[in-house]
Design an enzyme around this catalytic site. Structure first.
Site, PDB file in Angstrom:
ATOM      1  N   HIS A   3      64.576   5.487  13.941  1.00  0.00           N
ATOM      2  CA  HIS A   3      65.001   5.603  12.545  1.00  0.00           C
ATOM      3  C   HIS A   3      64.704   6.985  11.996  1.00  0.00           C
ATOM      4  O   HIS A   3      64.685   7.183  10.785  1.00  0.00           O
ATOM      5  CB  HIS A   3      64.317   4.514  11.704  1.00  0.00           C
ATOM      6  N   GLU A  15      50.110  23.328  27.615  1.00  0.00           N
ATOM      7  CA  GLU A  15      49.083  24.328  27.926  1.00  0.00           C
ATOM      8  C   GLU A  15      49.151  24.748  29.400  1.00  0.00           C
ATOM      9  O   GLU A  15      48.804  25.866  29.752  1.00  0.00           O
ATOM     10  CB  GLU A  15      47.698  23.744  27.606  1.00  0.00           C
ATOM     11  N   LYS A  25      41.224  31.925  20.128  1.00  0.00           N
ATOM     12  CA  LYS A  25      39.767  31.698  20.061  1.00  0.00           C
ATOM     13  C   LYS A  25      39.063  33.033  19.829  1.00  0.00           C
ATOM     14  O   LYS A  25      38.171  33.153  18.987  1.00  0.00           O
ATOM     15  CB  LYS A  25      39.250  31.113  21.383  1.00  0.00           C
TER      16      LYS A  25
HETATM   17  O1  PA5 Z   1      42.487  22.050  28.297  1.00  0.00           O
HETATM   18  C1  PA5 Z   1      41.664  22.866  27.910  1.00  0.00           C
HETATM   19  O2  PA5 Z   1      41.082  23.622  28.685  1.00  0.00           O
HETATM   20  C2  PA5 Z   1      41.305  22.960  26.438  1.00  0.00           C
HETATM   21  O3  PA5 Z   1      42.079  22.129  25.655  1.00  0.00           O
HETATM   22  C3  PA5 Z   1      39.840  22.574  26.255  1.00  0.00           C
HETATM   23  O4  PA5 Z   1      39.651  21.253  26.644  1.00  0.00           O
HETATM   24  C4  PA5 Z   1      39.411  22.744  24.791  1.00  0.00           C
HETATM   25  O5  PA5 Z   1      39.680  24.056  24.362  1.00  0.00           O
HETATM   26  C5  PA5 Z   1      37.934  22.453  24.651  1.00  0.00           C
HETATM   27  O6  PA5 Z   1      37.178  23.283  25.493  1.00  0.00           O
HETATM   28  P1  PA5 Z   1      35.695  22.953  25.858  1.00  0.00           P
HETATM   29  O7  PA5 Z   1      35.654  21.728  26.676  1.00  0.00           O
HETATM   30  O8  PA5 Z   1      35.204  24.136  26.619  1.00  0.00           O
HETATM   31  O9  PA5 Z   1      34.965  22.770  24.555  1.00  0.00           O
END
Ligand code: PA5
Length: 478
Positions: free
Chosen positions: A333, A304, A447
Site C-alpha cells: 500500500h 557496507e 567516524k
Molecule cells: O560492520 C561493522 O563493522 C560495523 O557496523 C560495526 O559493527 C560498528 O561500527 C560497530 O563497531 P564496533 O563493534 O567496533 O563498536
C-alpha cells in the site's frame, strides 16, 4: 539425538530459493538468461577458489562459527542461566553489526510483544532492549521503563572505541556505581569484545567485568553467530545451538559445486548480473512481521560489504547495490506501485514463510456484501500468502525481476540458514565484483571526522583539514 542433527529434520527445514522470476523466460528482456549465467563460469570458479583459500586472517573467521564454539556456547548458556534470575531487563549497548543481528533475531524468534508479556509468559527471562542510537531522548526514556538497578547491560564493541557505544557505557557505568557501588555495579555489565585489541578488553580486566570474545576474522556485520548475537539470544531463552546448526546446514549446501544447487552462489550471481544490467537497488521484502528486521540486518551486510570505491587492484569502480527495506503486505500500500511501474533499476527479493506459528480465521459474516463476503472462512495466513503470490505475479507480468526465499517456518534453525546464506552470498558477490567485502573505509571516514570535531587526541591533522573546508554560502540556506 536432538532434532536438528537428524537429516530428515534438516531436509524438512531447508530454505527454498525460487528465482524463476529473475529469468528472461518469465520477465522478458529485463531478466537474466541462462547464457549470461554460463558466461560467468570462469569468474564463478575463481570466486569459489578465492573463498576456499581464504582463512580467518582474511576476515573469514565467521565461516568457522557454526563449528568451533562448543565451549563458548556452554559458557554463554551457564552465564545466561545465572543472569536469568538476577535481572528484570537485559539491554544491548552496541551499534551497526553489534546491534542489528540481536534486533533481527529477537523480532524473528520471540513473541512480537515480548516485553509486554508477564514474566512467566517470557519463560522467566528478562525484558530485552537495544540502545544503539545516541539520540539523548531514547536513553533517558529507556530508564523510565527499565531500572538500572535491576538491569544487565551487554556492551558489544569489537573495537572498543565506537563513540556511540562507549559513551553509553560511560554514562551507565557511572550511574550504576552511584546507585550500587563499584563492586555490585560490575555484576551489571557484561562485555563482548576482541580477545586482545581495543579499549574494552583492558577495561574488563581492570573492572572485573564478565566478558565474551569476538573471534579473529569476524567483522561486525558478520558477527551474529558469535557471542555478539548468541548472548542476547540466550538471555531471552532462545536456542543458540539450533541457530548454529541451521548455519552449519546452509554451509553444507553452499559447498555444492553445481551453481544451480548452491543457493549463496546463485543469489550472488543473480545480484551481480542484475547490478551489471543497471539494477542498482535490491529491495528486501519479507512477508512476515517476524522477519521485518532481517531486512535491516541484511541492508547493512549488503551495503557496507559491497559499496566500495576501489576494486582489489586499486582501480576506482564505485560498486554497490542500494538495499531498500520493505514489508509485505504493508508496503503493497506504499512502495509496490513504484516497483511495478517505475524504472527497471531494482530487483526485489521476497522472504516468505511456509507455515506461520499462529493463524486466525476471518468470520463468515457480511455474506450479503460480495466485496467483503468472499473473505469469510479464509485465514490471515491464506490472505497474506495470496497477496504475496499476487505481488510476485504482478511484478513478473510488469517485467520486474524478483525472487523468493521461503522459510518452511520461522525458527532458530531456519534463521541460522537464512543469515548464513546472506553472509555467504555477500562474500561471493564481493569476489565477483573483485572488491574487498570485509572493510568499511567509508564508515571510517565519518567516524574520523567525528573524532576530529570532538577533539579526540591524534586527530589534529583531520581537524585542520575540516577547519579548512569552504565556508557555507548563505545563499544556499533558506
Ligand atoms: O560492520 C561493522 O563493522 C560495523 O557496523 C560495526 O559493527 C560498528 O561500527 C560497530 O563497531 P564496533 O563493534 O567496533 O563498536
Amino acid at each position: 539425538m536432538s532434532r536438528y542433527t537428524e537429516d530428515s529434520f534438516k531436509r524438512s527445514m531447508k530454505l527454498e530459493l525460487n528465482f524463476n522470476n529473475m529469468m528472461q523466460q518469465y520477465v522478458g528482456e529485463h531478466g537474466i538468461s541462462e547464457e549470461e549465467i554460463a558466461a560467468l563460469s570462469g569468474q564463478i570458479e575463481a570466486a569459489e577458489k578465492a573463498l576456499a583459500e581464504k582463512g580467518a586472517g582474511d576476515k573469514l573467521g565467521w565461516r568457522e562459527l557454526p563449528y568451533n564454539q562448543e565451549e563458548v556456547v556452554t559458557d554463554i548458556e551457564n552465564y545466561a542461566a545465572w543472569a536469568k534470575d538476577q535481572f528484570e531487563a537485559f539491554v544491548v549497548l552496541g551499534i551497526g553489526g553489534s546491534a542489528l543481528g540481536p534486533i533481527a533475531t529477537q523480532q524473528a524468534l520471540n513473541h512480537p510483544f515480548y516485553n509486554e508479556l508477564p514474566r512467566e509468559k517470557r519463560g522467566g527471562w528478562p525484558k530485552f532492549y537495544v540502545a544503539d542510537n545516541v539520540d539523548p531522548e531514547r536513553l533517558v526514556y529507556l530508564f523510565d521503563v527499565c531500572d538500572p538497578k535491576t538491569t544487565l547491560f551487554n556492551v558489544i564493541s569489537k573495537s572498543g572505541s565506537t563513540s556511540e557505544t562507549m559513551s553509553q557505557f560511560m554514562i551507565i557505568k557511572e550511574l550504576l556505581e552511584e546507585q550500587l557501588g563499584k563492586e555490585e555495579a560490575a555484576k551489571h555489565i557484561v562485555c563482548t569484545t576482541d580477545a586482545i585489541k581495543g579499549n574494552l578488553r583492558p577495561i574488563c580486566e581492570q573492572e572485573g567485568y564478565k566478558s565474551f570474545i569476538i573471534p579473529d576474522g569476524v567483522g561486525g556485520r558478520f558477527s551474529e553467530l558469535c557471542p555478539v548475537g548468541l548472548l542476547p539470544m540466550a538471555m531471552t531463552g532462545l536456542d543458540i545451538r539450533e541457530i548454529l546448526a541451521g548455519a552449519a546446514y546452509m554451509d553444507e549446501l553452499c559447498k555444492n559445486e553445481d551453481t544451480f544447487k548452491n543457493p549463496a552462489e546463485m543469489y550472488a550471481i543473480l545480484s551481480y548480473i542484475a547490478m551489471k544490467q543497471g539494477k542498482n537497488i535490491q529491495v528486501m521484502m519479507p512477508y512476515a512481521d517476524s522477519l521485518k528486521y532481517m531486512s535491516d540486518w541484511f541492508a547493512q551486510l549488503w551495503a557496507e560489504s559491497l559499496g566500495k570505491k576501489f576494486d582489489n587492484a586499486g582501480k576506482v569502480v564505485n560498486e554497490g547495490q542500494t538495499p531498500v527495506k520493505a514489508l509485505g503486505v504493508t508496503d503493497q500500500h506504499s512502495q509496490v506501485q513504484l516497483y511495478a511501474e517505475g524504472p527497471f533499476d531494482k530487483m526485489i527479493v521476497f522472504l516468505g514463510v511456509g507455515k506461520f506459528r499462529e493463524n486466525i480465521t476471518i468470520p463468515k459474516i457480511y455474506g450479503e456484501i460480495p466485496s467483503l463476503g468472499f473473505l469469510g472462512g479464509a485465514t490471515h495466513e491464506q490472505l497474506l500468502k495470496t497477496e504475496q503470490m499476487a505481488t510476485e505475479y504482478a511484478l513478473m507480468v510488469a517485467g520486474k525481476a524478483n525472487m523468493t526465499i521461503t522459510l518452511p517456518e520461522v525458527n532458530a534453525f531456519t534463521l541460522g540458514e537464512l543469515m548464513y546464506l546472506f553472509e555467504m552470498a555477500t562474500a561471493f558477490a564481493g569476489e565477483l565484483l573483485n572488491i574487498n567485502a570485509f572493510d568499511q573505509p567509508g564508515v571510517e571516514g565519518g567516524k574520523n571526522a567525528t573524532y576530529a570535531m570532538f577533539g579526540r587526541p591524534g586527530y589534529e591533522e583531520k581537524k585542520a583539514e575540516l577547519d579548512a573546508r569552504p565556508a557555507l554560502d548563505p545563499r544556499f540556506i533558506i
